[in-house]
Scaffold this motif. Structure first.
Motif, mmCIF file in Angstrom:
data_model
loop_
_atom_site.group_PDB
_atom_site.id
_atom_site.type_symbol
_atom_site.label_atom_id
_atom_site.label_comp_id
_atom_site.label_asym_id
_atom_site.label_seq_id
_atom_site.Cartn_x
_atom_site.Cartn_y
_atom_site.Cartn_z
ATOM 1 N N ALA A 80 5.081 -6.963 -1.097
ATOM 2 C CA ALA A 80 3.938 -7.085 -2.001
ATOM 3 C C ALA A 80 3.935 -5.944 -3.013
ATOM 4 N N GLU A 81 3.674 -6.297 -4.264
ATOM 5 C CA GLU A 81 3.517 -5.310 -5.327
ATOM 6 C C GLU A 81 2.046 -5.252 -5.727
ATOM 7 N N LEU A 82 1.488 -4.053 -5.830
ATOM 8 C CA LEU A 82 0.073 -3.890 -6.153
ATOM 9 C C LEU A 82 -0.111 -3.595 -7.641
ATOM 10 N N ASP A 83 -1.270 -4.008 -8.179
ATOM 11 C CA ASP A 83 -1.586 -3.674 -9.570
ATOM 12 C C ASP A 83 -2.390 -2.374 -9.620
ATOM 13 N N ARG A 84 -2.837 -2.001 -10.816
ATOM 14 C CA ARG A 84 -3.536 -0.722 -10.988
ATOM 15 C C ARG A 84 -4.870 -0.687 -10.262
ATOM 16 N N ASP A 85 -5.452 -1.849 -10.037
ATOM 17 C CA ASP A 85 -6.741 -1.916 -9.341
ATOM 18 C C ASP A 85 -6.594 -1.974 -7.831
ATOM 19 N N GLY A 86 -5.356 -1.965 -7.346
ATOM 20 C CA GLY A 86 -5.140 -1.997 -5.913
ATOM 21 C C GLY A 86 -5.052 -3.381 -5.320
ATOM 22 N N ALA A 87 -5.167 -4.419 -6.151
ATOM 23 C CA ALA A 87 -5.005 -5.787 -5.663
ATOM 24 C C ALA A 87 -3.518 -6.146 -5.645
ATOM 25 N N PRO A 140 13.746 -9.282 -1.435
ATOM 26 C CA PRO A 140 14.377 -8.990 -2.731
ATOM 27 C C PRO A 140 15.522 -7.994 -2.612
ATOM 28 N N GLN A 141 16.544 -8.166 -3.447
ATOM 29 C CA GLN A 141 17.654 -7.212 -3.480
ATOM 30 C C GLN A 141 17.190 -5.871 -4.046
ATOM 31 N N VAL A 142 16.257 -5.947 -5.003
ATOM 32 C CA VAL A 142 15.695 -4.724 -5.586
ATOM 33 C C VAL A 142 14.169 -4.784 -5.394
ATOM 34 N N PRO A 143 13.653 -4.282 -4.279
ATOM 35 C CA PRO A 143 12.218 -4.374 -3.996
ATOM 36 C C PRO A 143 11.381 -3.578 -4.994
ATOM 37 N N ARG A 144 10.212 -4.133 -5.327
ATOM 38 C CA ARG A 144 9.295 -3.444 -6.245
ATOM 39 C C ARG A 144 8.360 -2.493 -5.519
ATOM 40 N N SER A 145 8.357 -2.547 -4.186
ATOM 41 C CA SER A 145 7.558 -1.623 -3.400
ATOM 42 C C SER A 145 8.152 -1.542 -2.001
#
Length: 355
Positions: A144-151, A159-164
């Motif tokens: 899971a990738e979070l936005d600036r508001d924490g959602a 994923p091969q290149v995880p965003r988090s």
């Protein structure tokens, strides 16, 4: 609020054990993994639980019954084939109605319960809340990738290149709007309705999906190393309770549980260890982080950091470790020439021999 517990799937990573048994019923610390999740649901105050079953449905029904032993009422929902987590929600529509619910994968072990996950969710008005855990290798999980508001902003599946580094734990809280999502999505490349696709559908349409970071211990018990690790963690929590027969030159040290109907004779037990009902340990060593289930015999053998399921015999074997031994298995020493290993091993088994 209701709960939907998933006990289907083929358990391919634990074969051949799961050819004939539900992976959710593999025991850790001598209790099925599934039971820990059911107790967490009960402790959260949920009294209506739907249990989605697959090929091993009869075994799950026999183990759980009507749910009264756990303090809830169980409703069984057969799934014709493992067609995805979102498909489980789809076929459980009549049971779930228009209530919020928890979706719980029955092969997950979560120490600490789910009360924190559910606190405030029903009053939030949000579409979903996902349990997340920081992991060292997120490429092996849904992430899971979070936005600036924490959602939660987006989800990735292995994923091969995880965003988090936030892995999706197999416990979710949903509002009824998820039913619209599971009807709208289409099967993935592997032919399943993915719950991650349904959640992404909600996010893309402006519904808020909240994260909740695991505060306790979590493990997906789909692999041997995970099962043994869960067994270790749970055995760390036991308190010494030796009520069986301890005879001869036996020595017991550390945290050890021995069932009243078990017999320990001329043996050494080094805890944490748990010994089940009707089991006999004779002239043997049982080392730390070992669970031996009911009606087993361990004689003239050594074993540690392992799980032995019910009805199995280990005899005349000098050393076993880091092993999961199924039900009614015989592991014995060959006493006749030639000096060779003799094996009868099922499909998808793993055997390592010290040569």
């Amino acid at each position: 609020m209701k709960a939907l517990v998933l006990t289907g799937g083929r358990g391919t990573r634990l074969r051949p054990l799961t050819h004939t048994s539900a992976k959710q019923l593999v025991p850790v610390a001598n209790r099925p993994v599934l039971f820990y999740g059911l107790e967490a649901i009960r402790d959260a105050g949920i009294t209506e639980v739907g249990i989605v079953t697959g090929d091993t449905g009869a075994e799950v029904r026999a183990a759980v019954g009507d749910g009264s032993r756990f303090g809830f009422h169980a409703t069984y929902i057969p799934q014709e084939a493992p067609l995805g987590l979102a498909h489980c929600v789809l076929i459980a529509r009549d049971f779930l109605g228009d209530e919020d619910f928890v979706l719980y994968l029955g092969d997950n072990l979560l120490i600490g319960g789910i009360k924190d996950l559910l606190t405030g969710f029903q009053d939030s008005g949000h579409a979903a809340r996902l349990l997340l855990s920081k992991v060292a290798e997120p490429q092996f999980y849904g992430v899971a990738e979070l936005d600036r508001d924490g959602a939660i902003a987006s989800l990735q599946e292995k994923p091969q290149v995880p965003r988090s580094d936030l892995a999706i734990v197999g416990v979710y809280a949903f509002s009824p709007v998820v039913h619209e999502a599971v009807r709208a999505i289409r099967p993935s490349a592997r032919g399943e309705l993915e719950i991650t696709d349904a959640i992404q559908w909600l996010i893309d349409r402006g519904h808020r999906v909240d994260p909740h970071i695991v505060s306790g211990y979590w493990k997906d018990t789909g692999r041997l190393q995970d099962i043994l690790e869960c067994n270790r963690i749970l055995l760390e929590e036991i308190e010494t309770d030796v009520r069986g027969v301890v005879a001869g030159y036996s020595e017991i040290g550390g945290r050890v549980v021995v069932h009243p109907d078990a017999v320990i004779e001329d043996s050494v037990l080094r805890g944490p260890v748990i010994i089940g009902a009707g089991t006999k340990i004779v002239r043997s060593y049982v080392g730390p982080f070992t669970s031996v289930a009911e009606s087993c015999v361990i004689e003239d053998a050594e074993i540690e950091y392992s799980i032995v399921l019910g009805g199995s015999t280990i005899e005349g074997v000098p050393r076993i470790e880091y092993s999961l031994i199924g039900r009614d298995v015989e592991v014995t020493r060959a006493v006749h020439l030639p000096n060779a290993h003799r094996l009868m091993v099922g499909d998808h088994s793993k055997v390592q021999l010290r040569i």
